[in-house]
Enzyme design. Sequence first.
Site, short mmCIF file in Angstrom:
data_model
loop_
_atom_site.label_atom_id
_atom_site.label_comp_id
_atom_site.label_asym_id
_atom_site.label_seq_id
_atom_site.Cartn_x
_atom_site.Cartn_y
_atom_site.Cartn_z
N GLY A 11 -7.24 30.32 29.90
CA GLY A 11 -6.13 29.74 30.65
C GLY A 11 -4.83 29.82 29.87
N ARG A 72 -10.19 36.51 32.04
CA ARG A 72 -11.52 36.08 31.62
C ARG A 72 -12.45 37.28 31.81
NH1 ARG A 72 -10.99 30.58 31.05
NH2 ARG A 72 -9.39 29.59 32.32
N ASP A 103 -11.49 27.07 23.73
CA ASP A 103 -12.90 27.04 23.39
C ASP A 103 -13.61 28.36 23.71
OD1 ASP A 103 -15.31 24.98 22.82
OD2 ASP A 103 -15.89 26.32 24.45
N THR A 126 -4.13 25.91 24.49
CA THR A 126 -4.72 25.29 25.67
C THR A 126 -3.99 24.00 25.98
OG1 THR A 126 -6.68 24.19 26.58
CG2 THR A 126 -6.51 24.29 24.20
N ASP A 128 -5.25 21.46 27.34
CA ASP A 128 -6.19 20.34 27.37
C ASP A 128 -6.21 19.52 26.09
OD1 ASP A 128 -7.09 20.81 29.98
OD2 ASP A 128 -8.50 22.32 29.28
N ASP A 130 -8.10 19.73 23.56
CA ASP A 130 -9.48 19.32 23.29
C ASP A 130 -10.14 20.07 22.13
OD1 ASP A 130 -9.51 21.75 24.60
OD2 ASP A 130 -11.16 21.24 25.95
N ARG A 172 -10.85 18.90 32.91
CA ARG A 172 -12.22 18.97 33.40
C ARG A 172 -13.19 18.26 32.46
NH1 ARG A 172 -13.93 24.90 33.95
NH2 ARG A 172 -13.92 24.67 31.70
#
Length: 324
Positions: A11, A72, A103, A126, A128, A130, A172
């Site tokens: 992403g 991807r 990730d 990213t 996120d 995370d 997510r």
Amino acid sequence: MKKIAVFTSGGDSPGMNACVRAVVRTAIFKGLEVYGIYRGYEGMIEGDIRRMQSYSVSNIVQRGGTILKSARSQEFRTPEGRKKAYENLKEFGIEGVVAIGGDGTFTGAKIFFEEYGIPTVGCPGTIDNDLYGTDYTIGFDTAVNTALEAIDKIRDTAAAHDRIFFIEVMGRDAGFIAVESGIGGGAEFVMVPETKTDLNQVVKSLKNPRKSKSSSIIVVAEGDDEGNAEVIMQKVKEKVNNKNKDFKVTTLGHIQRGGNPTARDRVLASRCGMAAVEGLLSGHQFHMAGVVNQEIRYTPFADCIGKTKPLNPDHLKLIDILNI
């Protein structure tokens, strides 16, 4: 090491271009040839690799998205696909790679290194936030501010019509965007994947006649255990069972991935890009270059993808305190 390459994968996130710029210009400053791999691992397999110069990255630091494109790749998941990728890198004489992504990108890089020994240093790209091994990821701050701007505008119309808005943000598996935009936007409740959501508490609050607020903002991370914002809104609406209360849902979606990166993201991306090149030259072979307590830190890919980065418990406590 004389030749390296850089690519963006997974992403997209605001600040990736700033990171590419830093990688290219640091490599040139260090006397290296640098190549851009277009469309991530897919481009690596197809040989879509081009030499980059300093002017190749002019006027991109302020742009969202990624000039190298992203994709991807299912083929890279196969041994045959990774073999093609390796052969293309060797054909260009590339001895090291900078991977900008999250990730999934680092998982692929780890497997690729184990099979072919191509040194790879990652940059945490990213929204996120995370990834273990860095306080913040490239694009997170911009995504939070994008969400916050939307929340501020929605609060205006919520107050004007006495409405209860459920606002869904990306996340997510992680609730970092929800928590920070929720705190900054004064949300009454924030729902995230990391904690179990108690809908009864939400319902009790909305039913409380002593609550002075006639409108409410509830921020929902898309991966919450009770469902997405639409699902949660329907559950709460049924439990409240009050025809006088007007419930609405807004899903922010991919708007959070776009836009000009904030100053914070541009600086972070530039630092990580420079550190990635320096890491390759100093012998780091399968690490991510992140920033922890304002200092550059190299974290093995195995830790980045194997360890969970927790939410700050003080942030969760702050939401509860400010909601009284």
